[in-house]
Design a protein around this motif. Structure first.
Motif, PDB file in Angstrom:
ATOM      1  N   ASN B 133      -6.128  -2.988 -13.972  1.00  0.00           N
ATOM      2  CA  ASN B 133      -7.285  -2.299 -13.402  1.00  0.00           C
ATOM      3  C   ASN B 133      -7.287  -0.812 -13.727  1.00  0.00           C
ATOM      4  O   ASN B 133      -7.718   0.010 -12.913  1.00  0.00           O
ATOM      5  N   ASP B 134      -6.869  -0.452 -14.927  1.00  0.00           N
ATOM      6  CA  ASP B 134      -6.698   0.964 -15.267  1.00  0.00           C
ATOM      7  C   ASP B 134      -7.724   1.470 -16.274  1.00  0.00           C
ATOM      8  O   ASP B 134      -7.463   2.440 -16.977  1.00  0.00           O
ATOM      9  N   LEU B 135      -8.871   0.807 -16.329  1.00  0.00           N
ATOM     10  CA  LEU B 135      -9.897   1.244 -17.272  1.00  0.00           C
ATOM     11  C   LEU B 135     -11.035   1.939 -16.529  1.00  0.00           C
ATOM     12  O   LEU B 135     -11.445   1.488 -15.456  1.00  0.00           O
ATOM     13  N   ALA B 136     -11.525   3.012 -17.111  1.00  0.00           N
ATOM     14  CA  ALA B 136     -12.683   3.686 -16.539  1.00  0.00           C
ATOM     15  C   ALA B 136     -13.934   2.891 -16.889  1.00  0.00           C
ATOM     16  O   ALA B 136     -13.999   2.287 -17.960  1.00  0.00           O
ATOM     17  N   GLY B 137     -14.908   2.839 -15.981  1.00  0.00           N
ATOM     18  CA  GLY B 137     -16.153   2.177 -16.316  1.00  0.00           C
ATOM     19  C   GLY B 137     -16.314   0.790 -15.719  1.00  0.00           C
ATOM     20  O   GLY B 137     -17.292   0.105 -15.989  1.00  0.00           O
ATOM     21  N   GLY B 179      -0.579   2.708 -10.410  1.00  0.00           N
ATOM     22  CA  GLY B 179      -0.093   2.131  -9.161  1.00  0.00           C
ATOM     23  C   GLY B 179      -1.128   1.250  -8.478  1.00  0.00           C
ATOM     24  O   GLY B 179      -0.986   0.928  -7.307  1.00  0.00           O
ATOM     25  N   LEU B 180      -2.166   0.846  -9.206  1.00  0.00           N
ATOM     26  CA  LEU B 180      -3.261   0.150  -8.525  1.00  0.00           C
ATOM     27  C   LEU B 180      -2.883  -1.239  -8.035  1.00  0.00           C
ATOM     28  O   LEU B 180      -3.343  -1.674  -6.982  1.00  0.00           O
ATOM     29  N   ILE B 181      -2.053  -1.946  -8.785  1.00  0.00           N
ATOM     30  CA  ILE B 181      -1.582  -3.237  -8.274  1.00  0.00           C
ATOM     31  C   ILE B 181      -0.737  -3.012  -7.029  1.00  0.00           C
ATOM     32  O   ILE B 181      -0.909  -3.682  -6.010  1.00  0.00           O
ATOM     33  N   ALA B 182       0.156  -2.042  -7.098  1.00  0.00           N
ATOM     34  CA  ALA B 182       1.025  -1.743  -5.956  1.00  0.00           C
ATOM     35  C   ALA B 182       0.213  -1.333  -4.729  1.00  0.00           C
ATOM     36  O   ALA B 182       0.498  -1.753  -3.599  1.00  0.00           O
ATOM     37  N   LEU B 183      -0.810  -0.536  -4.954  1.00  0.00           N
ATOM     38  CA  LEU B 183      -1.554   0.026  -3.834  1.00  0.00           C
ATOM     39  C   LEU B 183      -2.265  -1.049  -3.026  1.00  0.00           C
ATOM     40  O   LEU B 183      -2.107  -1.161  -1.809  1.00  0.00           O
ATOM     41  N   ARG B 184      -3.056  -1.877  -3.699  1.00  0.00           N
ATOM     42  CA  ARG B 184      -3.807  -2.885  -2.968  1.00  0.00           C
ATOM     43  C   ARG B 184      -2.914  -4.009  -2.449  1.00  0.00           C
ATOM     44  O   ARG B 184      -3.067  -4.468  -1.318  1.00  0.00           O
ATOM     45  N   SER B 185      -1.983  -4.451  -3.271  1.00  0.00           N
ATOM     46  CA  SER B 185      -1.121  -5.530  -2.787  1.00  0.00           C
ATOM     47  C   SER B 185      -0.240  -5.017  -1.655  1.00  0.00           C
ATOM     48  O   SER B 185       0.080  -5.761  -0.729  1.00  0.00           O
ATOM     49  N   GLY B 186       0.120  -3.751  -1.709  1.00  0.00           N
ATOM     50  CA  GLY B 186       0.931  -3.169  -0.641  1.00  0.00           C
ATOM     51  C   GLY B 186       0.198  -3.169   0.691  1.00  0.00           C
ATOM     52  O   GLY B 186       0.777  -3.478   1.746  1.00  0.00           O
ATOM     53  N   LEU B 195       5.500   2.940  -3.374  1.00  0.00           N
ATOM     54  CA  LEU B 195       5.905   4.007  -4.291  1.00  0.00           C
ATOM     55  C   LEU B 195       5.156   3.835  -5.604  1.00  0.00           C
ATOM     56  O   LEU B 195       5.352   2.853  -6.312  1.00  0.00           O
ATOM     57  N   ILE B 196       4.279   4.799  -5.917  1.00  0.00           N
ATOM     58  CA  ILE B 196       3.454   4.681  -7.123  1.00  0.00           C
ATOM     59  C   ILE B 196       3.513   5.974  -7.917  1.00  0.00           C
ATOM     60  O   ILE B 196       3.746   7.050  -7.355  1.00  0.00           O
ATOM     61  N   PRO B 197       3.300   5.886  -9.233  1.00  0.00           N
ATOM     62  CA  PRO B 197       3.410   7.080 -10.063  1.00  0.00           C
ATOM     63  C   PRO B 197       2.402   8.175  -9.694  1.00  0.00           C
ATOM     64  O   PRO B 197       2.660   9.352  -9.922  1.00  0.00           O
ATOM     65  N   GLU B 198       1.276   7.786  -9.136  1.00  0.00           N
ATOM     66  CA  GLU B 198       0.228   8.760  -8.882  1.00  0.00           C
ATOM     67  C   GLU B 198       0.502   9.642  -7.662  1.00  0.00           C
ATOM     68  O   GLU B 198      -0.235  10.580  -7.389  1.00  0.00           O
ATOM     69  N   SER B 199       1.506   9.331  -6.904  1.00  0.00           N
ATOM     70  CA  SER B 199       1.731  10.089  -5.671  1.00  0.00           C
ATOM     71  C   SER B 199       3.190  10.504  -5.578  1.00  0.00           C
ATOM     72  O   SER B 199       4.094   9.695  -5.749  1.00  0.00           O
ATOM     73  N   LYS B 200       3.407  11.786  -5.314  1.00  0.00           N
ATOM     74  CA  LYS B 200       4.783  12.300  -5.250  1.00  0.00           C
ATOM     75  C   LYS B 200       5.346  12.223  -3.835  1.00  0.00           C
ATOM     76  O   LYS B 200       6.536  12.359  -3.609  1.00  0.00           O
ATOM     77  N   THR B 201       4.469  12.058  -2.877  1.00  0.00           N
ATOM     78  CA  THR B 201       4.872  12.269  -1.487  1.00  0.00           C
ATOM     79  C   THR B 201       5.328  10.985  -0.806  1.00  0.00           C
ATOM     80  O   THR B 201       5.831  11.004   0.310  1.00  0.00           O
ATOM     81  N   ASP B 202       5.176   9.867  -1.485  1.00  0.00           N
ATOM     82  CA  ASP B 202       5.388   8.614  -0.770  1.00  0.00           C
ATOM     83  C   ASP B 202       6.858   8.317  -0.482  1.00  0.00           C
ATOM     84  O   ASP B 202       7.171   7.621   0.486  1.00  0.00           O
ATOM     85  N   ALA B 203       7.783   8.868  -1.277  1.00  0.00           N
ATOM     86  CA  ALA B 203       9.196   8.641  -0.970  1.00  0.00           C
ATOM     87  C   ALA B 203       9.534   9.309   0.371  1.00  0.00           C
ATOM     88  O   ALA B 203      10.286   8.771   1.184  1.00  0.00           O
ATOM     89  N   ILE B 221       9.226  -4.193   4.021  1.00  0.00           N
ATOM     90  CA  ILE B 221       8.900  -4.420   2.616  1.00  0.00           C
ATOM     91  C   ILE B 221       8.433  -3.099   2.006  1.00  0.00           C
ATOM     92  O   ILE B 221       7.551  -2.446   2.557  1.00  0.00           O
ATOM     93  N   VAL B 222       9.037  -2.711   0.898  1.00  0.00           N
ATOM     94  CA  VAL B 222       8.568  -1.547   0.151  1.00  0.00           C
ATOM     95  C   VAL B 222       8.120  -2.024  -1.225  1.00  0.00           C
ATOM     96  O   VAL B 222       8.866  -2.713  -1.919  1.00  0.00           O
ATOM     97  N   ILE B 223       6.878  -1.687  -1.576  1.00  0.00           N
ATOM     98  CA  ILE B 223       6.338  -2.084  -2.879  1.00  0.00           C
ATOM     99  C   ILE B 223       6.516  -0.915  -3.853  1.00  0.00           C
ATOM    100  O   ILE B 223       6.120   0.214  -3.547  1.00  0.00           O
ATOM    101  N   VAL B 224       7.115  -1.183  -5.001  1.00  0.00           N
ATOM    102  CA  VAL B 224       7.384  -0.148  -5.991  1.00  0.00           C
ATOM    103  C   VAL B 224       6.668  -0.492  -7.292  1.00  0.00           C
ATOM    104  O   VAL B 224       6.865  -1.576  -7.840  1.00  0.00           O
ATOM    105  N   ALA B 225       5.831   0.414  -7.766  1.00  0.00           N
ATOM    106  CA  ALA B 225       5.182   0.194  -9.063  1.00  0.00           C
ATOM    107  C   ALA B 225       6.212   0.433 -10.164  1.00  0.00           C
ATOM    108  O   ALA B 225       6.987   1.384 -10.095  1.00  0.00           O
TER     109      ALA B 225
END
Lengths: 326, 326, 326, 326
Positions: B133-137, B179-186, B195-203, B221-225
């Motif tokens: 899900n990483d395509l614009a448009g 991190g879109l798979i991680a975000l929604r499934s999380g 924990l996703i690449p787009e956010s530094k603060t989640d750790a 449960i912790v989901i890690v991208a």
């Protein structure tokens, strides 16, 4: 202990397996059906030592037959390996008026039960609750059928992508000392080869298949049991890669999904039958045995025999893999 | 190339995703509905270069809407990155009288299509087929909905065993740069943290939750991208283990099961809509664009824009994880 | 009622739908996150009248996100349609110090909420919980995505047997006044035709397809919405049988399986987002509205508008059925 | 017919069942493994009469082990009941050089095989392919395990909604002359009661349970076998409604979903084992028998005995329903 059993304690111990809840439900409902009291013990022998127990009723087990895991939780107990720990456990049973036990688990569970029974003469029966199917005295353990179906469903997904890319997948499944999950799930997914600790010859079969397959580009699935002594799944994939560099190989480790999930109908029925039999047999005076199902009939096996791992696998099933992976 | 399109070629390229077959079916049936010819091209651009193509009919795509993977197979093509390779591909298209293309894939697929279109002016439209899900448009790519449901079903199983043992599980999901798979499934699994690449603060959020949780023993449960820059899932688990030794931690890598499986209804409908739109739009003279769905409407995005990875995630969704993991 | 909200009541009402538990969890956790109290009300408005309420905490909603149904249960309440019933409900809310409500359900739920709010000025927000997707003001209702996936999975099974026997199956799906479940699931299963109340022309399309299909013996699936005015699914099958006696027809009514099951990731995320938004919006002073999601953004719609059934269906989707059933 | 078998024909006949494809695959691969030819016959005996046969190879059965239905299709054949029809079938077998048969199906299939074998002395072995598990000579038929799991998964969904509304559901499952699907799936779902043709006393048990349940409002599931002579599921629900008007009753008929779906691991392994054994046994000179699995071992039963419906059910299992529905 009381001559007539009035209050049965039930616990789950060791690794969890799908169907443990169905077994708990069966034990609880059967005890109540025969007008006994029933006591739930949390976290296996640990809760026995700390007195983490509670009286259960019909509603305690409503709507759990379909749930994975165990509502009584499970844990390893180092304390129960000590004489002192077991003494405390015995005191707690007396305090809660528990005069018999049904323990649900695998070999560690039965070893503990066996020692405890020898020391304190509390009647105990065991139910085989483990995904590994590695206990003597039952055709199937509670959780095995669910685990192999989980593997099959996961590998069906992996095959979709394997086929789209013509890849060779090495899929590691659980079974530290036993290839039984690998064997049946491997037949179920139509695997090219199965690598299990019980058989030394299967790597040769794999190489032969890959040799033949070189001209005939297509996806292949190899199921590897955790405990296979050809090395871990990455080492095996590496060796194949060296020998057959034109295969596009991938590794997938299925891991803990194999322990969870809603139990299959088979596991629910098995757990229900064994749970009923355990309570009825305790009432009839049996103890020190695992209650299993052999050829469709309830069967009893002394704890000491049940925990002897089966070291042989069905050679007929191995042959089937060879024939059908043609 | 011909003024009026008479024969559309269709291919899948890059990583496979569930729903690609539904998209192929839609392209084939729509072409036939409008009395065009339709040519299937095997293994993406590779089959275009080698001329591995065949005429498709209604029956070629019967009973595939529910299947994972892609009947046209997929591959990476190094040759297509060369001018010479693309020239051969163009010759093959002429030979098979293919005068337009629908290419189904992700950013690599569209990059190739863009170069080819610039060089040879073959009308091409793209469909977003990737689980990431990483395509614009497009709001969603074909395969994403299935992938997040696969993750959710797998983690539901892991939770059964996590709960039975009061364990802390780190589950790695796909998404190398996103991190879109991680975000929604999380959110779907009720994760403790993501924990996703787009956010530094989640750790930091994770450590705070674990700090609080010490008194309150329970499973988490912790989901890690895949692509999170806190390190890989084993490193993260290791660091947590050092800081919070009383947690019983485990790691699970879901791996390739996320690419397979029967597509969800959502992915089948999305693939069907986009496949119909692609053929109708080619007939109407459009080219050089990805066909997506934005706010429920068909939308077109030039290949060059579509492949720009989305670098921002929905902050509202991240906040929801924080609130609900309470 | 209090100026500042301190205690939110939450209930589910009307037909249950998968994802209601995820919505309850989100409402409860969000309220606690903002240091509000949260009161669970059993069996919808019925429990409000009888005072069947209890204080909820974090653990009340642990491990429910994946469960179908509703832990708060649901019921129809005739008493709540009377002034007297609503007065008793209001007294109970005061007794339990509940000063705002989140009600999860469909049009009946919102109608009741609207009347109650007019009479007693208790701030209420609604969440769309119904499998039918027939409410204005949200792209999707909570439960719809799960229901269409349940239909698709069931029809995938039916297709196996339909194909083996070359049969024509008429499958009835839910949706008394709305063909939205039929429409999307019909595209998802690759149906030959879809019969829905919103369209008069689809029976003609079906007959045309069957006419063509006579030479080309093969299985076919027709999805029929409960409420289609061509008659019930047996009448339709009967009429087809008369006109095309050489088809081997069968009828299957999917029934109540469509209401249950573990919610999809989509429904869990939707329920989570709407639940968070409902509590935050109540705190911000909003009331009398349904909280929905339109084009990916939280949207508010007055109860009176939300309950107006959508009478038009996406003509583009109907056209897709025609094209792809080729 | 030839002394040594050189070409085996394989067909599926009667109602389809999940796992038939796995059985076909096993028959085909095993024949090829032993260097025999293998001929696929379409639509059961119908294709034998019309000569709708084709030579199969390894690839004919690639990637079908996981698919429901049967790639060879199935049909009833009225012509095969006539002497003339069978003579034509025999001519076709000679024409295609087929000198032995494996027929996969149920009692009708074996009856036909038995007559044909008597008349033309073509060696035939049968595999039990039916969801009903009603054949003597095998513990389980191919498809039964999948069917009971399909029932269990469907009823798990129904229970979600039953519980949310405190409803009493009557769920009809397949099994025209046999309650075996009802019996095991009923235990698996934790049914309140099971109504099967083999037992007259179960309606009394149901009424007793409902009587007791009046004070204790809660959901209940009753599983009704198609063929129960208490009347059809609607009549039973009606009678209960009259006697216990305060129950909120609903009826659900599961229908044809029970015939489809991807086979379970159990059915795939069973089908694989029996398919291998059938070919090996034909080569060893056996004929006129059904190949089954009894207590984990391959077992042979003359067609005439296999088709005798089992009229007794396991009374122990019925007792378990009574105990656990407490």
């Amino acid at each position: 202990m009381a001559e007539t059993i009035k209050n049965i304690g039930v616990l789950t111990s060791g690794g969890d397996s799908p169907g443990m809840n169905a077994a708990i439900r069966a034990v609880v409902r059967t005890a109540l059906y025969y007008n006994l009291e029933i006591t739930g013990i949390m976290r296996g022998y640990e809760g026995m030592i700390t007195g983490d127990m509670f009286k259960m009723d019909r509603k305690s087990v409503a709507n759990i037959i379909q749930r994975g895991g165990t509502i009584l939780k499970t844990a390893r107990s180092d304390d129960f390996r000590t004489k002192e720990g077991r003494e405390r456990a015995y005191e707690q049973l007396k305090k809660f008026n528990v005069d018999a036990l049904v323990v649900i688990g695998g070999d560690g569970t039965f070893t503990g039960a066996s020692v405890f029974l020898d020391e304190f003469d509390v009647p105990i029966l065991g139910l085989p609750g483990t995904i590994d199917n590695d206990l003597a005295g039952t055709d199937y353990t509670i959780g095995y059928d669910t685990a192999i179906n989980t593997v099959v469903n996961a590998v069906d997904k992996i095959r979709d992508t394997a086929e789209s890319h013509d890849r060779l997948f090495f899929v590691e499944v659980m079974g530290r000392d036993s290839g039984l999950i690998a064997l049946r799930s491997g037949i179920g997914v139509g695997a090219e080869a199965i690598l299990i600790p019980e058989s030394k010859t299967d790597a040769g079969h794999l190489f032969k298949r890959l040799e033949e397959g070189r001209k005939d580009k297509a996806s292949k699935i190899v199921i590897v049991a955790e405990g296979d002594d050809s090395g871990d799944v990455f080492e095996i994939a590496e060796r194949v890669k060296e020998k057959f560099p034109n295969y596009d190989t991938r590794v997938s480790i299925l891991g803990h999904i194999q322990r969870g999930g809603s139990p299959t109908c088979g596991d629910r029925v098995l757990a229900s039958r064994l749970g009923v039999a355990a309570v009825e047999s305790l009432m009839a005076g049996q103890k020190g045995e695992m209650v299993g199902l052999v050829n469709g009939q309830i069967a009893f096996t002394p704890f000491k025999h049940a925990i002897k791992h089966i070291s042989e696998v069905n050679q007929g099933l191995l042959k089937i893999v060879e024939i059908l992976s043609l």
